[in-house]
Design a protein around this motif. Structure first.
Motif, short mmCIF file in Angstrom:
data_model
loop_
_atom_site.label_atom_id
_atom_site.label_comp_id
_atom_site.label_asym_id
_atom_site.label_seq_id
_atom_site.Cartn_x
_atom_site.Cartn_y
_atom_site.Cartn_z
N ILE A 7 -16.12 3.69 4.96
CA ILE A 7 -15.91 4.76 3.98
C ILE A 7 -14.69 5.59 4.37
O ILE A 7 -13.84 5.90 3.53
N ALA A 8 -14.60 5.93 5.66
CA ALA A 8 -13.45 6.71 6.13
C ALA A 8 -12.16 5.92 5.98
O ALA A 8 -11.11 6.49 5.65
N MET A 9 -12.22 4.60 6.21
CA MET A 9 -11.04 3.76 6.08
C MET A 9 -10.48 3.83 4.67
O MET A 9 -9.27 3.92 4.47
N GLU A 10 -11.35 3.82 3.69
CA GLU A 10 -10.89 3.87 2.30
C GLU A 10 -10.23 5.21 1.99
O GLU A 10 -9.17 5.27 1.36
N VAL A 11 -10.83 6.30 2.45
CA VAL A 11 -10.27 7.63 2.21
C VAL A 11 -8.93 7.80 2.91
O VAL A 11 -7.96 8.28 2.31
N ILE A 12 -8.85 7.36 4.16
CA ILE A 12 -7.60 7.48 4.92
C ILE A 12 -6.51 6.61 4.31
O ILE A 12 -5.36 7.04 4.18
N ALA A 13 -6.88 5.40 3.91
CA ALA A 13 -5.88 4.51 3.30
C ALA A 13 -5.34 5.09 2.00
O ALA A 13 -4.13 5.10 1.77
N ARG A 14 -6.24 5.61 1.18
CA ARG A 14 -5.84 6.11 -0.14
C ARG A 14 -5.03 7.40 -0.07
O ARG A 14 -4.04 7.58 -0.78
N PHE A 15 -5.44 8.32 0.80
CA PHE A 15 -4.83 9.65 0.79
C PHE A 15 -3.84 9.91 1.92
O PHE A 15 -3.15 10.93 1.91
N VAL A 16 -3.75 9.00 2.90
CA VAL A 16 -2.79 9.20 3.99
C VAL A 16 -1.81 8.03 4.07
O VAL A 16 -0.60 8.23 4.00
N VAL A 18 -1.18 5.23 2.09
CA VAL A 18 -0.40 4.87 0.90
C VAL A 18 0.71 5.90 0.63
O VAL A 18 1.87 5.51 0.43
N PRO A 19 0.42 7.21 0.65
CA PRO A 19 1.52 8.16 0.44
C PRO A 19 2.60 8.09 1.53
O PRO A 19 3.78 8.20 1.22
N LEU A 20 2.19 7.90 2.79
CA LEU A 20 3.18 7.84 3.86
C LEU A 20 4.05 6.58 3.77
O LEU A 20 5.26 6.64 4.01
N VAL A 21 3.46 5.46 3.43
CA VAL A 21 4.24 4.22 3.28
C VAL A 21 5.20 4.35 2.10
O VAL A 21 6.36 3.94 2.18
N SER A 22 4.72 4.93 1.01
CA SER A 22 5.60 5.14 -0.16
C SER A 22 6.73 6.10 0.18
O SER A 22 7.89 5.86 -0.19
N ALA A 23 6.41 7.17 0.91
CA ALA A 23 7.46 8.11 1.33
C ALA A 23 8.45 7.44 2.26
O ALA A 23 9.65 7.69 2.17
N SER A 24 7.97 6.57 3.14
CA SER A 24 8.86 5.84 4.04
C SER A 24 9.87 5.00 3.26
O SER A 24 11.06 4.99 3.60
N LEU A 46 19.07 -4.11 5.28
CA LEU A 46 18.48 -4.91 4.21
C LEU A 46 17.15 -5.51 4.65
O LEU A 46 16.18 -5.52 3.89
N ALA A 47 17.07 -5.97 5.90
CA ALA A 47 15.81 -6.52 6.42
C ALA A 47 14.74 -5.44 6.47
O ALA A 47 13.58 -5.69 6.11
N LYS A 48 15.11 -4.24 6.90
CA LYS A 48 14.14 -3.14 6.93
C LYS A 48 13.65 -2.80 5.53
O LYS A 48 12.46 -2.55 5.32
N LEU A 49 14.55 -2.80 4.57
CA LEU A 49 14.17 -2.51 3.18
C LEU A 49 13.18 -3.56 2.68
O LEU A 49 12.14 -3.22 2.11
N LEU A 50 13.48 -4.82 2.90
CA LEU A 50 12.61 -5.89 2.41
C LEU A 50 11.25 -5.88 3.12
O LEU A 50 10.22 -6.07 2.47
N LEU A 51 11.24 -5.64 4.42
CA LEU A 51 9.98 -5.57 5.15
C LEU A 51 9.12 -4.39 4.69
O LEU A 51 7.91 -4.51 4.53
N THR A 52 9.76 -3.25 4.48
CA THR A 52 9.02 -2.07 4.01
C THR A 52 8.49 -2.30 2.60
O THR A 52 7.34 -1.94 2.29
N LEU A 53 9.29 -2.90 1.75
CA LEU A 53 8.84 -3.20 0.39
C LEU A 53 7.68 -4.18 0.41
O LEU A 53 6.69 -4.00 -0.32
N LEU A 54 7.75 -5.18 1.26
CA LEU A 54 6.65 -6.13 1.41
C LEU A 54 5.38 -5.43 1.89
O LEU A 54 4.29 -5.68 1.38
N ALA A 55 5.53 -4.53 2.86
CA ALA A 55 4.37 -3.79 3.37
C ALA A 55 3.73 -2.93 2.29
O ALA A 55 2.49 -2.85 2.19
N VAL A 56 4.54 -2.29 1.46
CA VAL A 56 4.01 -1.46 0.37
C VAL A 56 3.23 -2.33 -0.61
O VAL A 56 2.11 -1.99 -1.01
#
Length: 131
Positions: A7-16, A18-24, A46-56
């Motif tokens: 339950i905590a994993m879902e809350v942390i993933a959704r509210f911490v 996801v926003p931090l990865v998107s901000a990154s 370019l590699a960092k951009l593609l890896l970050t986009l893949l992670a998102v």
């Protein structure tokens, strides 16, 4: 305790996470456009951009599975065999995310040499304009 962790994993993933990865992703694009490194001039950027986009993308696709495991954990007691494939998938993707984070950090620190064709053209155009 395991149910609480899901339950905590879902809350942390959704509210911490996801926003931090998107901000990154957004901050990385903004910084690359505002510096001499550029977004498409160097292979490591370019590699960092593609890896970050893949992670998102992978994270957003995994959010459904995370929410499902958390919902099941709220309603029933999970045995060790329940949702085993989905739970393994979450562990594998979390490990993959950690590897991506380590690779992008390494690229940022070492900044390997190598310019893209676009970067070479821009460099030669700047030298030609200043002459």
């Amino acid at each position: 305790m395991t149910r609480s962790a899901y339950i905590a994993m879902e809350v942390i993933a959704r509210f911490v996470i996801v926003p931090l990865v998107s901000a990154s992703l957004l901050i990385g694009v903004a910084q690359s456009l505002g510096t001499t490194w550029g977004l498409f001039r160097h292979y490591w950027v370019l590699a960092k951009l593609l890896l970050t986009l893949l992670a998102v993308i992978v994270l957003l696709l995994q959010m459904e599975g995370i929410a499902h495991v958390a919902a099941v954990a709220v309603e029933t007691t999970l045995s060790s065999a329940d949702l085993l494939g989905l739970r393994r998938s979450l562990v594998v993707h979390a490990a993959g995310g950690l590897v991506v984070l380590l690779v992008t950090t390494t690229l940022s620190v070492y900044k390997p040499r190598g310019m893209t064709r676009y970067g070479w053209r821009k460099l030669h155009n700047q030298k030609g304009d200043s002459a």
